[in-house]
Motif scaffolding. Sequence first.
Motif, PDB file in Angstrom:
ATOM      1  N   ASP A   1      -4.072  20.530   9.569  1.00  0.00           N
ATOM      2  CA  ASP A   1      -3.876  19.738   8.426  1.00  0.00           C
ATOM      3  C   ASP A   1      -4.790  18.588   8.385  1.00  0.00           C
ATOM      4  O   ASP A   1      -4.828  17.762   9.497  1.00  0.00           O
ATOM      5  CB  ASP A   1      -2.413  19.429   8.552  1.00  0.00           C
ATOM      6  N   GLU A   2      -5.669  18.411   7.493  1.00  0.00           N
ATOM      7  CA  GLU A   2      -6.427  17.314   7.715  1.00  0.00           C
ATOM      8  C   GLU A   2      -5.855  15.885   7.244  1.00  0.00           C
ATOM      9  O   GLU A   2      -6.441  15.072   7.484  1.00  0.00           O
ATOM     10  CB  GLU A   2      -7.543  17.501   6.103  1.00  0.00           C
ATOM     11  N   THR A   3      -4.696  15.996   7.075  1.00  0.00           N
ATOM     12  CA  THR A   3      -3.980  14.533   6.747  1.00  0.00           C
ATOM     13  C   THR A   3      -3.439  14.008   8.183  1.00  0.00           C
ATOM     14  O   THR A   3      -2.967  13.077   8.052  1.00  0.00           O
ATOM     15  CB  THR A   3      -2.849  14.735   5.842  1.00  0.00           C
ATOM     16  N   ILE A   4      -3.450  14.929   9.015  1.00  0.00           N
ATOM     17  CA  ILE A   4      -2.653  14.526  10.547  1.00  0.00           C
ATOM     18  C   ILE A   4      -3.936  14.235  11.352  1.00  0.00           C
ATOM     19  O   ILE A   4      -5.043  14.976  11.584  1.00  0.00           O
ATOM     20  CB  ILE A   4      -1.729  15.634  10.863  1.00  0.00           C
TER      21      ILE A   4
ATOM     22  N   LYS B   1     -11.093  22.022  -5.305  1.00  0.00           N
ATOM     23  CA  LYS B   1     -11.403  22.946  -4.238  1.00  0.00           C
ATOM     24  C   LYS B   1     -10.065  23.259  -3.508  1.00  0.00           C
ATOM     25  O   LYS B   1      -9.289  22.553  -3.368  1.00  0.00           O
ATOM     26  CB  LYS B   1     -12.450  22.555  -3.293  1.00  0.00           C
ATOM     27  N   VAL B   2      -9.890  24.392  -3.161  1.00  0.00           N
ATOM     28  CA  VAL B   2      -8.674  24.741  -2.424  1.00  0.00           C
ATOM     29  C   VAL B   2      -8.902  25.766  -1.365  1.00  0.00           C
ATOM     30  O   VAL B   2      -9.733  26.897  -1.291  1.00  0.00           O
ATOM     31  CB  VAL B   2      -7.644  25.308  -3.547  1.00  0.00           C
ATOM     32  N   GLU B   3      -8.136  25.598  -0.173  1.00  0.00           N
ATOM     33  CA  GLU B   3      -8.094  26.375   1.136  1.00  0.00           C
ATOM     34  C   GLU B   3      -6.904  27.446   0.821  1.00  0.00           C
ATOM     35  O   GLU B   3      -5.673  26.776   1.134  1.00  0.00           O
ATOM     36  CB  GLU B   3      -7.959  25.601   2.428  1.00  0.00           C
ATOM     37  N   VAL B   4      -7.165  28.389   0.260  1.00  0.00           N
ATOM     38  CA  VAL B   4      -6.023  29.283   0.014  1.00  0.00           C
ATOM     39  C   VAL B   4      -5.077  29.712   1.131  1.00  0.00           C
ATOM     40  O   VAL B   4      -3.698  29.503   1.018  1.00  0.00           O
ATOM     41  CB  VAL B   4      -6.518  30.685  -0.617  1.00  0.00           C
ATOM     42  N   ALA B   5      -5.803  30.092   2.222  1.00  0.00           N
ATOM     43  CA  ALA B   5      -4.821  30.421   3.475  1.00  0.00           C
ATOM     44  C   ALA B   5      -4.098  29.085   3.642  1.00  0.00           C
ATOM     45  O   ALA B   5      -2.822  29.324   4.150  1.00  0.00           O
ATOM     46  CB  ALA B   5      -5.880  30.712   4.602  1.00  0.00           C
ATOM     47  N   ARG B   6      -4.448  28.179   3.723  1.00  0.00           N
ATOM     48  CA  ARG B   6      -3.703  26.592   4.136  1.00  0.00           C
ATOM     49  C   ARG B   6      -2.575  26.477   3.075  1.00  0.00           C
ATOM     50  O   ARG B   6      -1.506  25.890   3.477  1.00  0.00           O
ATOM     51  CB  ARG B   6      -4.430  25.640   4.067  1.00  0.00           C
TER      52      ARG B   6
END
Length: 1090
Positions: free
Chosen positions: A369-372, A1069-1074
């Motif tokens: 999680d890039e927000t953490i 852009k999106v990380e599908v797995a995430r």
Amino acid sequence: MPQSAASAITGGGVSQYQLQEESLSETPSPAPQTTIDAAFPFPIPSKVEEIDGSAYLTGQSLVQHVAYALSDRLWTYSPETFNLDAAAKQWSAQKQLNARERVTAIEALETRLGAAGVLLGYIFSLDGRKRERLQGVGQSIIASSGSVTAMRDALSQLALLYKASDPFVAHIAAVEWENGSGLVSDYVAPITAAKETGVGLINSFSAHEAQHMALFATLAAAVLPILHVYDGVRVSRETAKVSDILSLAGLKGVFESITAEEGLTDGGKVKALNRILRSLNTELGTAYSLFEYEGHAEPEAVLVVFGSVEASLATQIAKSMVKGGEKVGVIAVRVYSPFSEEDFLAALPKNVKRIAVLGQVANQLAVEDETIQSALFSDVVAAITMSDIWNLPPPTVDVKYARTQEWSPKQFAWIFEQIVQKSTVALTIPEDAFNPEAQNLDSFQVLAQDNSAKQYVFWDSDDAPTTAAASAIAKALAKDEKKSVAFNATYDNVARAGTLQAEIRTSQESVEAPFHIEAANVTVVGDVQLLNKFDVIATTARGGVVVLKASIKPEDYEKKLPPTFRAGLVKKDVGLLLLDPASESEVEPEVQNALLQLAFIKVSGVSLTAEDLANGSEAFTKASELLETSLTQVDAVKEWAELAPEATTSHPTAASTTAFTLNAEKNLTEPTAILKSTESAAQALCFKEAYGVEEALRPELTMKNFIVKVQANKRLTPPDYDRNIFHIEFDLTGTGLKYEIGEALGIHSQNNTAEVEAFIIQYGLNPLELVAVPSRDDPDVLETRTVFQALQQNLDIFGRPGKKFYESLSEFATDLDEKKKLLAICSPDGAAEFKRRAEVDTVTYADILFEHPSAHPSFADLTRIIAPLKRREYSIASSQKVHPNAVHLLIVEVSWTDSRGRDRFGQASHYLSTLPIGAELVVSVKPSVMKLPASPTAPLIMAGLGTGLAPFRAFVQYRAWQKQQGIEIGPVMLFMGSRHQRQEYLYGEEWEAYIDAGVVTHLGAAFSRDQRRKIYIQDRMREALEEVTENYLEKEGSFYLCGPTWPVPDVAAVLEDAIRAKARREGKKVEVAREMEELKEKGRYVLEVY
């Protein structure tokens, strides 16, 4: 009630703590250790005053030494098998004196919400006379990090009221249980507690400084409450040679000398801590600081770390790399809280170009999680950002890792290489990260800088006679004063239901090596089956030796030695010796243990003799006579190096720490059933109170049960169709049974009456005889039923047995051939035969019993070795809002024809399919992951295959009921899959009616075999991709899949395409797995598959 007790309860008089102060509870002294512990070569020091100078101890023992010596009372929160307080308990029970010449009282408590609250009560109940007598000696806690969260409220209160409190220090072993991983090093809990409550946080880097840091923490408690944390998985439990240990008198002298200094705690918390640490350095001749830098004077990159293993390995690797010309450095955080930005910046070289922060976070999801951000990263960035040292601060990257992360020196070398060259850091090491020479380099040899250093690994079942062999060898090796020996044992209670990996390292000087051995000179394997669980060759040095305790004939090498193991022998030029004592079953366990130790001495060439190990035991004399004939050299064949593609299975190279002791549960003996006469039952029923008799509905079942009646049982597929799918309804009137949308109904089915009666006759049983079976919850409680009832309702006599049954049944076989046959089937060589019986012949317990007539257990024994009938859960296909007094199920009867031409059926589905109207049965309710969204307007996208439609019928009924009540409902998309529309259009008329009523907004029916090209539900979903995207992603709907597992990847691919399509439209852009993981976490991607 005695006056003292009454006073304690009502609050009058003196407190119960004061009453207990001079009268410690009489705890029996532990019996002296007569056998060596498999995990600890040296026993707990018998006398606390004898701990002094240089000794082989664990970090945990040294922490307890300080806590016992310098505490008024010691409060412990140690899970039973962790033994964090074992030494302190022993010393206290034996009334040994501490540094104040008093017996330290031990209060062993259980971790629960509000933990440490009783300590607060004690601290604030002390009167002035008692405080004066303590003279600054405080209260201590020993606990695991799992207890810290429960202590948070107490820590907050203590921090607020600390001026009126005694000094307080908690020694925290950073260890916690993590599902799916086992025991992990947990720093998140103590860091979070320190930041939220304001208490201090100090870290020990290794066992060699554990006593010093425990002493520093005790001294620092004069300033603020302190948490002293250290790795609880390995560092605290590894036995190592520790030098310069302070005795009781030494601890007392240093403590009193420093606490007597004037102005010690003046000038704020950070200044006081610095002052205490400088004084401690003066006393000990050490150079500890709040932040410790190791590395190049002008580094290009610096790594900031917190944690025992992290600090130890990062510091050593940085030092080694600097010698090789690399410009790197490490700041190891010793005092995390209060976080002194001034001291951190003073330790950080000013010309650093890049900074990486190695910070632990709660789990892998937080890592991704890039927000953490890790807590350490936040503090480091704040210090750098607020500093005026740089016009443009050096870039800082957060290298997050989960609690499950296990470290090795190569990982730190890889991290340093990345932070020097890249702006991002990955923890996983690629295969091409290092050249072959570096890849084959042994980390321990690099750290030890000692060509004479040796490493040995021992693998065994945790309860084998030879389990303690490694511990005994380590203890014997430690007698050489010119050598330093380190010993670590890892218990893995999952692998083979209990495995012990023991590691021994020897070197001229003590080396901090808190990681698994990478290149053992000798590997000893006590159980050949472990070769199928672990890659023992991967951790054996090139040119090393493996000693395998096994009985294998030369012609069976390729059959009994796994291909990967054989290939490794050849590729790494590893020698293999088999240790096979003749007639092993006749060799006493003590002799087997001695024989393994002697074989190790012979193979390893260590300077030990049988006398060094024997300690007067005659077992070594017998083992010496067997040694020469028991060891066999195996000549590896070059062709073994060529692995077939299917033989390239990878296994872990090290055991996972899932426990701190052996798996005692695997050898538990089940209570035996008792056969009784009908006369005894009559007596018990007539005199219930005298016999303690209670009547209960299916008492062996632990859940709440209900008796319901069948009110409808209808086949939905044509009679001539090969699949019997039926709809069954149960009347709930008067039962009190309640169920929610998405829950499942547990069916407690029964065996076929005619088959039970036939078995009773053929096996020669009395159906009316009573059997008393010990309760699952309480073995002292007996549940009584007839033999007929037990066979019909409790024992899965017509089910498929596992290997354990063959093994158990062999014990009753009087015919030798039958016994051998049964044992052969459950052996590794019988795997193919067992699979054929289970999957092709589908033999039952009854079949096997009649196939082996000499194996005729009593009925009481049958209840012990035959598995119980299991509850079978079926998704509920109705809403209780629509059917308040009924519950509906949709079921397919499982059927097949076995190799003998017999018609066979699934036990529960066949039982239900034959129930007539009015039949009674026992049921229970089980919660499910299938939950409707909280908002009725949230869209539903449902995909059901075959009987997987059941929960969605309940969903749609409930949405229809909501609409009928005037509640606005959201879109409902239903995708259903089956083979043929004419035969398997399950509830087809209902779905079409719901479409007409505006409840179901889209029906995508996929009948796979009604056309030349097969069509599945994922195809119908893709046809409606735009509508799926709108309802699922834009309107934040929920997706559900119920049925078999095979379509999951294809269905998930459709949803992933929807995510990509939405991102393209929005230009993002999106990380599908995430994104998929987040949908799972939010309960918007729900699978119930089987």
